[in-house]
Design an enzyme around this catalytic site. Structure first.
Site, PDB file in Angstrom:
ATOM      1  N   GLU A 157       0.827  -1.194   0.000  1.00  0.00           N
ATOM      2  CA  GLU A 157       0.000   0.000   0.000  1.00  0.00           C
ATOM      3  C   GLU A 157       0.871   1.257   0.000  1.00  0.00           C
ATOM      4  O   GLU A 157       0.531   2.252  -0.642  1.00  0.00           O
ATOM      5  CB  GLU A 157      -0.954  -0.019   1.206  1.00  0.00           C
ATOM      6  CG  GLU A 157      -2.163   0.858   1.004  1.00  0.00           C
ATOM      7  CD  GLU A 157      -3.381   0.409   1.811  1.00  0.00           C
ATOM      8  OE1 GLU A 157      -3.605  -0.812   1.938  1.00  0.00           O
ATOM      9  OE2 GLU A 157      -4.079   1.274   2.322  1.00  0.00           O
ATOM     10  N   GLU A 206       2.052   1.746  -3.502  1.00  0.00           N
ATOM     11  CA  GLU A 206       0.983   2.305  -4.322  1.00  0.00           C
ATOM     12  C   GLU A 206       0.778   3.787  -4.006  1.00  0.00           C
ATOM     13  O   GLU A 206       0.589   4.612  -4.898  1.00  0.00           O
ATOM     14  CB  GLU A 206      -0.314   1.519  -4.067  1.00  0.00           C
ATOM     15  CG  GLU A 206      -1.456   1.898  -4.985  1.00  0.00           C
ATOM     16  CD  GLU A 206      -2.737   1.126  -4.672  1.00  0.00           C
ATOM     17  OE1 GLU A 206      -2.750   0.325  -3.707  1.00  0.00           O
ATOM     18  OE2 GLU A 206      -3.729   1.332  -5.394  1.00  0.00           O
ATOM     19  N   CYS A 239      -8.352  -2.404   3.548  1.00  0.00           N
ATOM     20  CA  CYS A 239      -8.276  -3.526   4.499  1.00  0.00           C
ATOM     21  C   CYS A 239      -9.647  -3.971   4.970  1.00  0.00           C
ATOM     22  O   CYS A 239      -9.851  -5.125   5.301  1.00  0.00           O
ATOM     23  CB  CYS A 239      -7.499  -3.138   5.745  1.00  0.00           C
ATOM     24  SG  CYS A 239      -5.975  -2.343   5.371  1.00  0.00           S
ATOM     25  N   SER A 291      -7.472   1.436  -2.738  1.00  0.00           N
ATOM     26  CA  SER A 291      -6.219   0.745  -3.031  1.00  0.00           C
ATOM     27  C   SER A 291      -6.505  -0.581  -3.721  1.00  0.00           C
ATOM     28  O   SER A 291      -7.497  -1.261  -3.422  1.00  0.00           O
ATOM     29  CB  SER A 291      -5.470   0.502  -1.729  1.00  0.00           C
ATOM     30  OG  SER A 291      -4.476  -0.463  -1.921  1.00  0.00           O
ATOM     31  N   LYS A 319     -15.629 -10.281   6.825  1.00  0.00           N
ATOM     32  CA  LYS A 319     -14.601 -11.112   6.185  1.00  0.00           C
ATOM     33  C   LYS A 319     -15.222 -12.362   5.588  1.00  0.00           C
ATOM     34  O   LYS A 319     -14.707 -12.939   4.646  1.00  0.00           O
ATOM     35  CB  LYS A 319     -13.531 -11.508   7.206  1.00  0.00           C
ATOM     36  CG  LYS A 319     -12.672 -10.353   7.683  1.00  0.00           C
ATOM     37  CD  LYS A 319     -11.536 -10.046   6.722  1.00  0.00           C
ATOM     38  CE  LYS A 319     -10.839  -8.742   7.086  1.00  0.00           C
ATOM     39  NZ  LYS A 319     -10.013  -8.216   5.989  1.00  0.00           N
ATOM     40  N   GLU A 334     -16.087 -11.186   2.323  1.00  0.00           N
ATOM     41  CA  GLU A 334     -14.908 -10.828   1.523  1.00  0.00           C
ATOM     42  C   GLU A 334     -14.329 -12.039   0.792  1.00  0.00           C
ATOM     43  O   GLU A 334     -13.976 -11.954  -0.382  1.00  0.00           O
ATOM     44  CB  GLU A 334     -13.838 -10.204   2.432  1.00  0.00           C
ATOM     45  CG  GLU A 334     -12.551  -9.837   1.680  1.00  0.00           C
ATOM     46  CD  GLU A 334     -11.385  -9.457   2.604  1.00  0.00           C
ATOM     47  OE1 GLU A 334     -11.630  -9.030   3.739  1.00  0.00           O
ATOM     48  OE2 GLU A 334     -10.235  -9.604   2.170  1.00  0.00           O
ATOM     49  N   GLU A 387     -12.817 -10.699  -6.475  1.00  0.00           N
ATOM     50  CA  GLU A 387     -11.510 -10.031  -6.367  1.00  0.00           C
ATOM     51  C   GLU A 387     -10.597 -10.716  -5.362  1.00  0.00           C
ATOM     52  O   GLU A 387      -9.396 -10.501  -5.362  1.00  0.00           O
ATOM     53  CB  GLU A 387     -11.664  -8.566  -5.921  1.00  0.00           C
ATOM     54  CG  GLU A 387     -12.351  -7.668  -6.901  1.00  0.00           C
ATOM     55  CD  GLU A 387     -13.819  -7.530  -6.575  1.00  0.00           C
ATOM     56  OE1 GLU A 387     -14.478  -8.584  -6.383  1.00  0.00           O
ATOM     57  OE2 GLU A 387     -14.312  -6.405  -6.491  1.00  0.00           O
ATOM     58  N   CYS A 394     -11.045  -2.635  14.261  1.00  0.00           N
ATOM     59  CA  CYS A 394     -11.311  -4.074  14.372  1.00  0.00           C
ATOM     60  C   CYS A 394     -11.390  -4.560  15.819  1.00  0.00           C
ATOM     61  O   CYS A 394     -12.004  -5.594  16.080  1.00  0.00           O
ATOM     62  CB  CYS A 394     -10.247  -4.871  13.645  1.00  0.00           C
ATOM     63  SG  CYS A 394      -9.841  -4.215  12.027  1.00  0.00           S
TER      64      CYS A 394
END
Lengths: 159, 573
Positions: B277, B280, B297, B317, B356, B359, B364, B501
């Site tokens: 990251e 980037e 994230c 990102s 998650k 996710e 992706e 989190c």
């Protein structure tokens, strides 16, 4: 997907009423006025325009018995169940209609899209109790028998 | 400022927002079901009812404190009222308490016992509703809903999503998505905060314990798990350890005993994220396009941004989440026959997060159409696995995580709290490793539990502008400012759950201000105790870049947009 004209009409209504959350009810009233019901797609569309969630708009709209999200039949029958009509036996009229039209608590419109049955809390015509309206026309002092013959007559007119 | 008399005792108050808070501060735990201090006051459950000196009763949550008030909180009349209220709530509630997943932590049950409800005289007249299992993250059972509306206000006030709301009225009232849609048809991002505040079992986390148990028992499977930073600070809650205790060593030991072949540390994955990251970010800084960079994230945030601000989605990102990167690396690592011993790999992630679970199913997140993570277990699910196994948790030894992916830097650790990702990236940008530079970063404004933090940080002769956000309603505020041009940033970190989190939707519920402060302190303490502070100084990460990752950084560490494109096209056909 609804025809584009529905969205154009809704845009015009929002324009007229104002693009603010507090105008949600007048906007959907106008939509119901125009189409006899509130198409779910349009409720979502309005919510989006007013920057509220669809769940919030549905929360408001579903609170009121008056809003319907299903297309209504050609004849909208409203049985008054206000206090005066209730004590003068409106319930047997409703029961007779429900049975005759094959409807239920959850099903308000006949499969042939001819009749929609609703109850209202008061039509403001207590002197005529029990009162029923069909597409806005008031039928005073109804009985189950008179009601069923009226339904029969309307059916015949549409054969 | 003023004073009031509560149950005959003189009590001072200052700017408390309601009488309820004054009473609670005075050491009386008035029961409530619909009051969550962070949310708007609703006043529906009426359990916080109190009585004044004239015998007038009122809900203390909805009354402003006034000087000279005389209040009684526990008269026999109030006791009767509260008991009746609970009895009525219980009557309309599916009372399968013996088999209900939240029995041990059910707030409704706890209050029913506390207020001695020993009989329910009324029948349940509500029509049974179908259970909504459409979401990968949460399960909604309207039959257990007591209509307190905590989830509704969490979803709208704090998260700005409002996927669910009340519908209909009176005895027909329900909490539901619009038109009785299922959760997966709404804008729900799977953050699980609704389930955190739900006082009953009406919203619960989808449970994936059984398939993991099956995998553990399979001799032809090699079962590998990674543990996210925030999990180790919260699991101890379930076993009576002091709040915020870091139990990573015990988790590793107990998971080995449960049959996991290898237990790795997601802080390692976070270190990979920091490197990618930061790279980037520097590229975008030098080209001047694609700024601000949004962090990627938090899957709930990514989904929210894509749904609500598609025009800004290219700012997110391209990096996978730490879990995503790490799981792709693990997959690759175990392709080696020497490592997999001819067995199939089952890749598990233990996360503080319910989103998650969604996710891992996103295109992706996949490689060649295959999920990298097989199952996500939340902290609570891991606790339930331990409880089921009978292993006495507070008696287990400690062990360190397995090589080669068991070492993470302090930067990776602080990913579990709001501001952590940003601080880790700032550490990476800073070439030096002196104590003053680290202290400067710490004092820059990146730390703290506020929902929106803005600050600048000098880098390479330029003031970089940062925004650190937690809670999606806060994110909406920042996004609107970015859209209107009112604000401009170089780097925006968003975590969907307030405070990050550590307070995720998969963490042990019933955690208030004390718990969150303890977890917050503990995560930075772990950072202090970690010798490697910067992700680029993690030797195992350097090794990986020179070995397994050669020529594969794009494939393994960045989101697979080609896959997403393929799935979209397939869906259109």
């Amino acid at each position: 997907m609804l025809d584009q004209s529905y969205y154009d009409k809704t845009d015009a209504i929002i324009q007229l009423r104002g693009k603010e959350e507090r105008f949600l009810i007048p906007i959907i009233q106008d939509i119901q006025e125009a189409y006899t019901y509130v198409p779910p797609e349009l409720l979502d569309y309005v919510a989006d325009k007013l920057n509220i969630s669809e769940a919030k708009a549905y929360s408001v709209a579903s609170f009121y018995e008056n809003f319907s999200f299903e297309a209504k039949g050609k004849y909208v029958i409203r049985v008054c169940d206000g206090t005066a009509c209730h004590v003068r036996k409106s319930m047997p009229i409703l029961e007779a209609l429900t049975e005759n039209l094959g409807l239920s608590k959850r099903k308000h419109t006949t499969d042939d899209q001819l009749f929609t049955l609703e109850t209202v809390s008061c039509l403001g015509a207590c002197g005529l109790a029990p009162a029923v309206t069909v597409n806005g026309k008031v039928y005073p002092k109804m009985t189950p028998e008179k009601m069923l013959s009226l339904v029969e007559q309307l059916r015949k007119e549409n054969e | 400022m003023g004073h009031m008399t509560i149950d005959g005792r003189h009590v001072e108050f200052s700017d408390e927002k309601n009488v309820l808070t004054v009473i609670r501060n005075a050491g009386i735990d008035i029961p409530t079901l619909c009051y969550v201090s962070e949310l708007s006051t609703y006043g529906s459950c009426r359990l916080c009812i109190v009585e004044d000196d004239r015998g007038k009763t009122f809900a203390s949550c909805s009354e402003k404190p006034r000087d000279g008030m005389v209040i009684y909180t526990n008269t026999p009349r109030l006791m009767r009222y509260r008991k009746l209220i609970l009895e009525l709530l219980l009557a309309a509630h599916e009372r399968d308490c013996t088999t209900c997943v939240v029995s041990g932590s059910c707030h409704l049950l706890e209050l029913a016992q506390r207020l001695c409800v020993d009989d329910v005289r009324f029948k349940n007249t509500r029509e049974p509703q179908p259970i909504d299992r459409s979401s990968a993250a949460i399960i909604r059972n309207p039959n257990k809903c007591i209509l307190c509306g905590d989830c509704v206000r969490m979803c709208s006030d704090i998260q700005g999503i409002n996927a669910i709301d009340f519908a209909y009225r009176g005895t027909d009232a329900l909490v539901t998505p619009a038109f009785n849609k299922t959760i997966n048809e709404t804008a729900c991002v799977g953050c699980g905060q609704c389930r955190v505040v739900c006082p009953t079992g009406a919203i619960t986390v989808r449970n994936d314990v059984m398939p993991v148990m099956e995998a553990l028992a399979d001799r032809n499977a090699i079962v590998v798990a990674q543990i996210a930073p925030a999990v180790r600070l919260a699991l101890g809650d379930k076993f009576g350890l002091p709040k915020g205790t870091n139990v990573m060593g015990m988790i590793v030991n107990v998971m080995h005993r449960l049959g996991f072949d290898e237990v790795y540390d997601t802080t390692y994955g976070a270190d990979l994220t920091v490197l990618e990251e930061s790279k980037e970010f520097l590229e975008r800084l030098s080209s001047g396009s694609g700024l601000p960079l949004f962090t990627s994230c938090c899957p709930a945030w990514v989904k929210h941004c894509e749904t609500k601000y598609p025009e800004l989605a290219q700012h997110i990102s391209t990096c996978r989440s730490p879990m995503g990167m790490f799981s792709a690396v693990i997959q690759e690592y175990y392709k080696n026959p020497e490592k997999n011993e001819g067995k199939r790999l089952v890749n598990i992630a233990v996360m503080p997060c319910t989103a998650k679970k969604e996710e891992i199913r996103r295109p992706e997140s996949k490689n060649k159409g295959v999920q990298n993570v097989d199952y996500v277990l939340t902290t609570e699910e891991l606790a339930s696995m331990i409880e089921r196994s009978g292993i006495v948790f507070d008696k287990v030894d400690i062990e360190s995580a397995d090589v080669p992916f068991g070492i993470g830097s302090g930067s990776g650790m602080i990913f579990g709290v709001t501001g952590g990702v940003t601080e880790a990236v700032m550490r990476r940008l800073n070439q030096g490793h002196d104590r003053t530079a680290m202290a400067d970063i710490k004092e820059s404004g990146v730390r703290g539990m506020e929902g929106i933090k803005e600050f600048t940080y000098r880098y390479n002769g330029r003031d970089l502008s940062f925004a650190v956000v937690s809670g999606l309603a806060n994110a909406d505020k920042v996004m609107e400012e970015i859209k209107s041009g009112e604000a401009s940033y170089d780097f925006v970190e968003v975590m969907a759950c307030p405070r990050g989190c550590i307070m995720g939707g998969g963490q042990p519920a019933k955690s208030g201000p004390r718990t969150r402060t303890a977890r917050y302190k503990s995560i930075y303490e772990t950072d202090i105790n970690t010798q490697i502070k910067k992700s680029d100084e993690n030797p195992m990460v350097t090794m990986l870049y020179e070995g397994l990752l050669k020529g594969k950084t794009h494939e393994l560490l960045h989101r697979n947009f080609e896959e997403a494109q393929r799935e979209r096209e397939a869906a259109e056909q």
